[in-house]
Design an enzyme around this catalytic site. Structure first.
Site, PDB file in Angstrom:
ATOM      1  N   GLY A 270     -10.857   8.499   5.878  1.00 30.50           N
ATOM      2  CA  GLY A 270     -11.943   9.452   6.058  1.00 30.50           C
ATOM      3  C   GLY A 270     -13.202   8.870   6.685  1.00 30.50           C
ATOM      4  O   GLY A 270     -14.002   9.597   7.260  1.00 30.50           O
TER       5      GLY A 270
ATOM      6  N   LYS B  97       0.888  -1.166   0.000  1.00 27.24           N
ATOM      7  CA  LYS B  97       0.000   0.000   0.000  1.00 27.24           C
ATOM      8  C   LYS B  97       0.919   1.207   0.000  1.00 27.24           C
ATOM      9  O   LYS B  97       1.604   1.485   1.000  1.00 27.24           O
ATOM     10  CB  LYS B  97      -0.890   0.006   1.247  1.00 27.24           C
ATOM     11  CG  LYS B  97      -1.839   1.204   1.245  1.00 27.24           C
ATOM     12  CD  LYS B  97      -2.598   1.400   2.540  1.00 27.24           C
ATOM     13  CE  LYS B  97      -3.237   2.780   2.518  1.00 27.24           C
ATOM     14  NZ  LYS B  97      -3.643   3.242   3.843  1.00 27.24           N
TER      15      LYS B  97
ATOM     16  N   SER C 118      -8.820   4.110  11.895  1.00 23.75           N
ATOM     17  CA  SER C 118      -9.256   4.865  13.075  1.00 23.75           C
ATOM     18  C   SER C 118     -10.730   4.678  13.402  1.00 23.75           C
ATOM     19  O   SER C 118     -11.101   4.651  14.580  1.00 23.75           O
ATOM     20  CB  SER C 118      -9.021   6.361  12.865  1.00 23.75           C
ATOM     21  OG  SER C 118      -7.705   6.607  12.457  1.00 23.75           O
TER      22      SER C 118
END
Lengths: 256, 256, 256, 256
Positions: D185, D97, D207
Site C-alpha cells: 500500500g 513470506k 512497487s
C-alpha cells in the site's frame, strides 16, 4: 427509503440497536424519532418471561418495528449458534444478527469463528446478518456461504470513530451482491451520511443515539443523515476538482 | 431550522446559489426541493429589464424565497462596491454577498480587498455577507468591521472537495459572534452535514446541486444533510474512543 | 539538499526555531543533529550585551549556522517593522522572518498587517521571509511585493497538528515562484515528509523538536524526514489506484 | 536501525520486494540505495537452474542481503504450503513470506486460508511471516499459532494508497508481541514514516520503489523515511493541541 433484506421490505435504511439507552421511555422516543423499521436486541437483555426487561419487547411491539435478535457477547462459533437458536425460540424469528467477538478491548469480530457460525446457521435455515470486519475478502466469503447481508464495522463498537476505512467499504460494496449494512463505529450524522454515500444499503447504530446527550434529537439527525446520504449517492455528485469551477461564468458581466 | 441573519429570520439553514443550473425549470424544482429561504444571484446573470434571464427573478419571487445579490466576478474592492450598489438599486435590497476574487484558477477571495470593500459597504448601510477564506483572523476582522456574518470557503468554488480544513472552521466559529455560513466547496451531503457539525449556522452551495446528475434529488439530500448536521451538533455526540465500549454489557447473559 | 533563499545557498532544507528548548546544551545538540543551516531567533530572547541569554548567539555562531531574526510577538505592522529594524542592527543581517500575529489563542498571522509590514521592509532593503496563513491569494500577494519566500502555517504554532490543509499548500506552491517554507504546525516526522512531498522547498519547526521527549532524536528524525520527503517528491511517486496492481505478475508460476 | 525477526538481527527496518523492477541493474542500485537487509522474491520469478531470471539470486547474493521467499499468486492454503516447501528446497531457507490471496482485483489476503496455511507451516518448522489484512483479531490469531511476525496491508498491493486505517495498525501493534511489518500500500515516503510512527517495527514495499519514475532516488527516500519514522516514534512527539502554544513566550520582549 425502503430496502429489501432477506426478501422482506424494510421501511427505513436506519437500523437501531437498543444497548446503552438510559431507560425505556427515552428508547421508545428515540425509536419513533428515528423512523427505523428494524431494531436489534441481545437475547440476554430481554427477560422473555415478562419481567421488567421484558418491557423492551412490548416496546418494540408497540412501535411496530421488526425485532432482530443478536448474539452480542459470544466469543466462539459454538456459543453464537446456541444463542441464535435460543433467540429463534424466544422471539419466533429465524433472523439473527450474528456477532462472534474476537477481543474484549476492540469488540471486533473474529472472522474465522464468524464464518463457521454463519455456515452452520444458514444450513439450519436462519436468515443470517453477520457483523463482520471491513475485510472485503471475508465479506465475500460470508455472502458466498449464504448470508442475507454483510454488516461491516466502520470502527469499534461505541468508539464513535465513524468510517475508519472508506476504501474498504467501497471494496465490499463491489464484491458482494447482498445488502451492505454499515454496523458499528458511527459517532455523528455525517458519519452515517458518508456510509450511505459509499454505497451502503443501510446503517446500524446504537451508542451514537442511545448515549448522545439528547438521544431523541440524535435519532432524528440520524434519520435525516441516512436519507440524505442515500439520496446523494443516487443523485450523482459532482466530481472533485483540484481547481475551482465558476458557478457563475463571466459572460454578461455589466460594464462598470 | 430557522436562523437569524442581519436581524431577519431565515427559514432554512441551507442557502442556494443559482449558478450552473441547466435551465430555470430544473432550478425551480431544486429550489423548492431544498427548502431554502435565501437564494443568491449574480447581478450580471439577471436581465433586470425583464428579458429571458429576468425569468430568474420571477422564479425566485414565485418560490417565495429571499434574494441575495452577490458580486461574483469582481477582482477589486472598487469593482465589488460598484456592483453592490448597482444590485441595491436593481433588486431593492441592501443585502449583499460580497465576493472579491483573488485568482481565476482558485476563485478564492482576496482578503485585503475584501476587508476594504466590506468596510466601505458597511459604512454605506449594506448588510454585508462576505465570502472569505477559512482564515480565522480575517474572519474576525470582517466581523469587527460590522459584517452581518462570515462565509468561509470550505474549498474552492465548484471543487466539490468539501471542508478541507475542519480545524479552521472550528476556530472561526470560536472567534466571531455573527453567524458562520460555510460557502463553497461542498460536494455531497456528508460535507454539508459535517459543516454544520463543526458549528456553522448555515451552508451555502450551488454547483453541488445545480451540476449534480439529478439536481432535485441532490437538493433534497442537502436539505436533510443540513438538518441532520445541525441536530447532531446540538444533540451532543458521543466522544471518540480508541477502544470499544460495549453497547450491550455482559450482565445477565444466559448460561449456555 | 541545498536550496537557495534570497540568493544565498542554504545547506539544509530544515530550518529550526529555538523557542521551547529546555536549555542551551540540548539546543546545541539538537541543532547539530538536525543538520540545519538556518536558525531563527526572536530578538527579545537574546541579550545582545553578552549576558546569559546571549549564549544563544555564541551557540549559533559555534554551530556555524546562519541566524534568522524573527519578529515573534508583534501584533501590528508598525511593531514588526520596528523589531525588524532593531534586529538588523543587533544581528547585522537584513534577513527577517516576519511575524505579525493576529490572535493570542491561535497565533495565526494577520494577513492585512503582514502584507503592510512586508511592503515596508522590502522597500527598506530587507530580505523578508513572512510567516503567513495557508491562503494562496495572500501568499501570492506577499511574493508580488517582493518577499524572498513565503512561509505558510501548516497549523497553529506548537499545535503539532501537521499540515491541516495539504490542498492549500499545493495551491501556494503553484501560485508563487519564490521558495515555499512550511512553517508551524509540524508534530512529527511524517508531517515534515508530507510537507516536502507537497512541493515545499523547506520546513521550519521549533516545538516539534525542542519540546519532544528526546529533542536530539527528534532533530535527527526531522533531518531524515525532510530529506526523504524531498527525494520522494522528485523521484516521481506511483499513482494512487483504487484496486491492486500485482508487483509479481502470474507469468512463470510453477505448476504444482 | 537493527531489529530482530525470527531470532535473527536484520540490519534495516526497510524490507524490499523485487516485483515491478524494470531490470536487474536498476533493481540492484535500488537495493543498495535502500540499505535493506531483507529482500522478498516470488518462487516463480526465479529460474533456480541459473538461467536469465536466476540473475536475481546472484544479485541478492552480491548485495549481501537475506532472501525471503514468498508465495505470491497462491489462492489456497494448500497451494501456499506447497510453494513454501518448494521454496525451502530451492533457496535453502525455512523463512517464508506467506501470501494467500483472496481476490484478483484487490490482492488482499484470505484470512481463513492464511491462518490454515500458517498453522501447517509453523508445525512444519517454517519461520512464517504472513501477509495479512489489517484486522487486529486475525493478526493476533496468526501470532497465537506461532508466526514470527505479522505483516498487515496498509492498502492493496501496488495501490499507493498508504496506510488506509492507521487505527487498525495501532490496534494490531497493541495486540501482538511479535514484530509488526507494514506490508503493501505504501506510495511515498511520508506513508512509510507514518507506518513507523504508528509503532510498526518495519515496512515492506516493492512497487513504491520499483515503479517510481526514479527507483533509486525513491529507495533512498524510503530508507530515510523509515529511519525518521522510527526515530520520531521513539523520541516522544509533542501532543496535538487545538490551539497554539507559543514557542517564544512573551517574557523579555523589548519595549518599543
Amino acid at each position: 427509503m425502503t430496502f429489501e433484506l432477506g426478501g422482506v421490505p424494510i421501511p427505513s435504511r436506519l437500523v437501531l440497536g437498543t444497548g446503552g439507552a438510559a431507560n425505556l421511555t427515552v428508547l421508545e422516543e428515540a425509536i419513533r424519532a428515528s423512523g427505523t423499521g428494524l431494531v436489534t436486541v441481545a437475547l440476554r437483555r430481554v427477560d422473555t418471561t415478562g419481567g421488567a426487561a421484558g418491557g423492551l419487547l412490548d416496546l418494540i411491539d408497540r412501535c411496530g418495528v421488526r425485532l432482530l435478535p443478536n448474539t452480542a457477547g459470544c466469543y466462539t462459533a459454538g456459543e453464537a449458534v446456541k444463542v441464535a437458536q435460543l433467540a429463534r425460540e424466544a422471539f419466533e424469528t429465524d433472523w439473527v444478527k450474528l456477532e462472534v467477538i474476537g477481543d474484549e478491548r476492540t469488540l471486533l469480530p473474529d472472522g474465522v469463528e464468524l464464518l463457521r457460525a454463519a455456515e452452520e446457521l444458514v444450513a439450519d435455515g436462519f436468515t443470517v446478518l453477520p457483523y463482520t470486519s471491513d475485510d472485503p475478502i471475508l465479506a465475500r466469503r460470508l455472502a458466498d456461504v449464504g448470508c442475507a447481508a454483510v454488516m461491516p464495522a466502520g470502527a469499534p463498537i461505541g468508539s464513535g470513530l465513524g468510517v475508519s476505512n472508506p476504501h474498504h467499504i467501497r471494496l465490499i460494496r463491489q464484491s458482494v451482491e447482498v445488502p451492505v449494512i454499515l454496523d458499528a463505529g458511527i459517532g455523528t450524522a455525517s458519519d452515517a451520511a458518508l456510509a450511505m454515500e459509499l454505497g451502503c444499503d443501510a446503517v446500524l447504530l446504537a451508542s451514537a443515539v442511545t448515549r448522545a446527550a439528547d438521544p431523541v434529537a440524535m435519532a432524528t439527525a440520524m434519520r435525516y443523515a441516512v436519507e440524505s446520504g442515500r439520496l446523494a449517492y443516487r443523485a450523482g455528485r459532482i466530481p472533485r476538482r483540484f481547481h475551482a469551477l465558476a458557478s457563475t461564468p463571466d459572460d454578461g458581466r455589466p460594464e462598470l
